[in-house]
Design a protein around this motif. Structure first.
Motif, PDB file in Angstrom:
ATOM      1  N   ASN A 144       0.828  -1.198   0.000  1.00  0.00           N
ATOM      2  CA  ASN A 144       0.000   0.000   0.000  1.00  0.00           C
ATOM      3  C   ASN A 144       0.867   1.254   0.000  1.00  0.00           C
ATOM      4  O   ASN A 144       0.537   2.244  -0.660  1.00  0.00           O
ATOM      5  CB  ASN A 144      -0.915   0.009   1.227  1.00  0.00           C
TER       6      ASN A 144
ATOM      7  N   LEU B  48       2.088   2.032  -3.449  1.00  0.00           N
ATOM      8  CA  LEU B  48       1.060   2.636  -4.289  1.00  0.00           C
ATOM      9  C   LEU B  48       0.871   4.109  -3.947  1.00  0.00           C
ATOM     10  O   LEU B  48       0.738   4.952  -4.842  1.00  0.00           O
ATOM     11  CB  LEU B  48      -0.263   1.885  -4.121  1.00  0.00           C
TER      12      LEU B  48
ATOM     13  N   GLN C 279       1.179   7.176  -6.504  1.00  0.00           N
ATOM     14  CA  GLN C 279       0.083   8.106  -6.709  1.00  0.00           C
ATOM     15  C   GLN C 279       0.479   9.549  -6.406  1.00  0.00           C
ATOM     16  O   GLN C 279      -0.165  10.494  -6.871  1.00  0.00           O
ATOM     17  CB  GLN C 279      -1.119   7.708  -5.847  1.00  0.00           C
TER      18      GLN C 279
ATOM     19  N   ALA D 137      -6.297   1.999  -9.725  1.00  0.00           N
ATOM     20  CA  ALA D 137      -6.309   1.228  -8.477  1.00  0.00           C
ATOM     21  C   ALA D 137      -7.234   1.855  -7.450  1.00  0.00           C
ATOM     22  O   ALA D 137      -7.829   1.155  -6.627  1.00  0.00           O
ATOM     23  CB  ALA D 137      -4.889   1.116  -7.917  1.00  0.00           C
ATOM     24  N   GLU D 138      -7.380   3.172  -7.478  1.00  0.00           N
ATOM     25  CA  GLU D 138      -8.198   3.840  -6.469  1.00  0.00           C
ATOM     26  C   GLU D 138      -9.696   3.684  -6.716  1.00  0.00           C
ATOM     27  O   GLU D 138     -10.504   4.074  -5.881  1.00  0.00           O
ATOM     28  CB  GLU D 138      -7.834   5.321  -6.375  1.00  0.00           C
TER      29      GLU D 138
ATOM     30  N   GLN E  46     -11.590  -1.479  -4.104  1.00  0.00           N
ATOM     31  CA  GLN E  46     -10.660  -2.352  -3.386  1.00  0.00           C
ATOM     32  C   GLN E  46     -10.211  -3.505  -4.271  1.00  0.00           C
ATOM     33  O   GLN E  46      -9.049  -3.923  -4.222  1.00  0.00           O
ATOM     34  CB  GLN E  46     -11.332  -2.903  -2.122  1.00  0.00           C
TER      35      GLN E  46
ATOM     36  N   LYS F 237      -7.648  -2.182  -6.709  1.00  0.00           N
ATOM     37  CA  LYS F 237      -6.424  -1.895  -5.962  1.00  0.00           C
ATOM     38  C   LYS F 237      -5.672  -3.190  -5.669  1.00  0.00           C
ATOM     39  O   LYS F 237      -4.453  -3.280  -5.860  1.00  0.00           O
ATOM     40  CB  LYS F 237      -6.767  -1.184  -4.653  1.00  0.00           C
TER      41      LYS F 237
ATOM     42  N   TYR G 282      -3.998  -4.476  -8.759  1.00  0.00           N
ATOM     43  CA  TYR G 282      -2.818  -3.699  -9.144  1.00  0.00           C
ATOM     44  C   TYR G 282      -1.627  -4.011  -8.236  1.00  0.00           C
ATOM     45  O   TYR G 282      -0.489  -4.127  -8.707  1.00  0.00           O
ATOM     46  CB  TYR G 282      -3.119  -2.198  -9.107  1.00  0.00           C
TER      47      TYR G 282
ATOM     48  N   THR H 164      -4.491   9.010 -10.210  1.00  0.00           N
ATOM     49  CA  THR H 164      -5.630   9.361  -9.379  1.00  0.00           C
ATOM     50  C   THR H 164      -6.710   9.979 -10.264  1.00  0.00           C
ATOM     51  O   THR H 164      -6.464  10.333 -11.419  1.00  0.00           O
ATOM     52  CB  THR H 164      -5.253  10.378  -8.289  1.00  0.00           C
TER      53      THR H 164
END
Length: 370
Positions: free
Chosen positions: A8, A11, A15, A242-243, A246, A249, A252, A274
């Motif tokens: 996480n 990511l 982002q 990915a956002e 879930q 995400k 990814y 994003t």
């Protein structure tokens, strides 16, 4: 992390990259994917979706600059008309593809696919898309099992929310592991996994007087696209972020932008973008957007937003509708497509889609000001 290649934290760092860096990284992912697939690729285009519009514009530019690598062949683009699109979308698809062809001096081989089944049929035979795709799937699992075994939720409700005791009680009734997980949150190894159990606030859907399912996207979009991809035998590129959810995400974090297996590839080269990146691209590069979006404006805080709809996906989908402020997507539909609104509000007995009953049960407002 097991078979995950990113965390996480990774990511979040991706982002947070500068916008120009993201453009460069995505272009590099284009090159990597095309080289490994020998430029045998196809783009999934949602019609007017912001993400896929950015993807098509970016990739078309890349395609034009590398025409010597693919012998100037047409770019394969696949658009799935789900029968649940805004009425203006099919026309916008044709316009946008012609716009891209002229802008980058390339040819687009546009494949328009449509399931033989309509959204109306899916709702009748499978169920309504409510809450979220994940919640709908879990509710469907439990309801199907209860129906097959003539079980009422009220039979087990007194034994719920007792931790491992609930799981053991359900085991004593010979419930399968999946249903025990959905209802108690415990796996067969007695590991607590709330991610794949039905939250308490959504259990009332088990008794809903209408069917519930997450299958609409698979039937109306994914399956027809897969058939065309099998026909064209190309490696797909998607504009998903990915956002977005879930599930996206998680996917990814497992594979990153480009994934290859058994000689086949799949790419999500904008996965680390994003929503603001997407809107900035559309704004900065003056990309035509679908009519329901209205226009793009920049707020005083520097953020971008659409003046109209924020999403042009399936217009009748109720996933996430309970989270929206009024007027929600269904209330706004009354102004955008009043005849469609009237049709979906009719009861199923009257030949409509019965949304009034469904939204009443969910506590989602649907009335519009006179």
């Amino acid at each position: 992390m097991g078979d995950y290649i990113y965390t996480n934290r990774d990511l979040i760092k991706m982002q947070s990259r500068p916008f120009q860096t993201k453009l460069q990284v995505t272009t590099a992912k284009f090159l990597e994917f095309c080289q490994k697939t020998e430029y045998n690729v196809s783009l999934s285009f949602s019609g007017g979706g912001a993400d896929s519009s950015v993807l098509l514009d970016m990739f078309a530019k890349f395609w034009s600059l590398h025409r010597d690598q693919h012998d100037n062949k047409p770019l394969t683009v696949i658009y799935a008309n789900t029968s649940n699109e805004f009425a203006s979308m099919p026309k916008h698809v044709q316009f946008f593809c012609e716009y891209i062809e002229q802008k980058y001096d390339i040819k687009i081989d546009l494949h328009i696919v449509r399931s033989k089944t309509t959204f109306f049929d899916v709702v009748k035979t499978e169920g309504y898309p409510v809450a979220s795709k994940k919640i709908a799937r879990m509710i469907r699992d439990v309801r199907e099992y209860f129906s097959e075994h003539n079980i009422e939720y009220s039979d087990i409700e007194p034994y719920m929310d007792q931790g491992l005791d609930t799981a053991n009680y359900l085991r004593s009734l010979q419930f399968p592991a999946t249903i025990i997980l959905r209802l108690s949150g415990y796996t067969r190894e007695n590991r607590l996994c709330k991610t794949w159990s039905i939250p308490k606030k959504w259990r009332f859907l088990i008794n809903a007087p209408f069917p519930i399912s997450e299958h609409c996207c698979d039937i109306l979009k994914k399956q027809p696209i897969k058939l065309v991809q099998k026909e064209v035998q190309a490696n797909p590129i998607y504009g998903t972020l990915a956002e977005d959810s879930q599930m996206r995400k998680d996917a990814y974090l497992r594979t990153g932008c480009n994934a290859f297996k058994d000689g086949h590839g799949k790419s999500t080269p904008m996965g680390f973008w994003t929503r603001q990146d997407v809107l900035r691209y559309l704004h900065d590069f003056n990309i035509p957007i679908a009519p329901p979006y209205g226009s793009i404006t920049q707020l005083e805080n520097g953020q971008f937003e659409f003046t109209g709809e924020h999403n042009t996906g399936c217009k009748l989908c109720l996933f996430g509708c309970h989270l929206e402020h009024e007027p929600n997507r269904i209330q706004r539909l009354a102004n955008i497509e009043p005849n469609t609104y009237k049709f979906i509000m009719k009861s199923r007995e009257e030949g409509g889609l019965g949304y009034r009953e469904v939204m009443d049960y969910l506590g989602i407002p649907y009335e519009t000001p006179n």
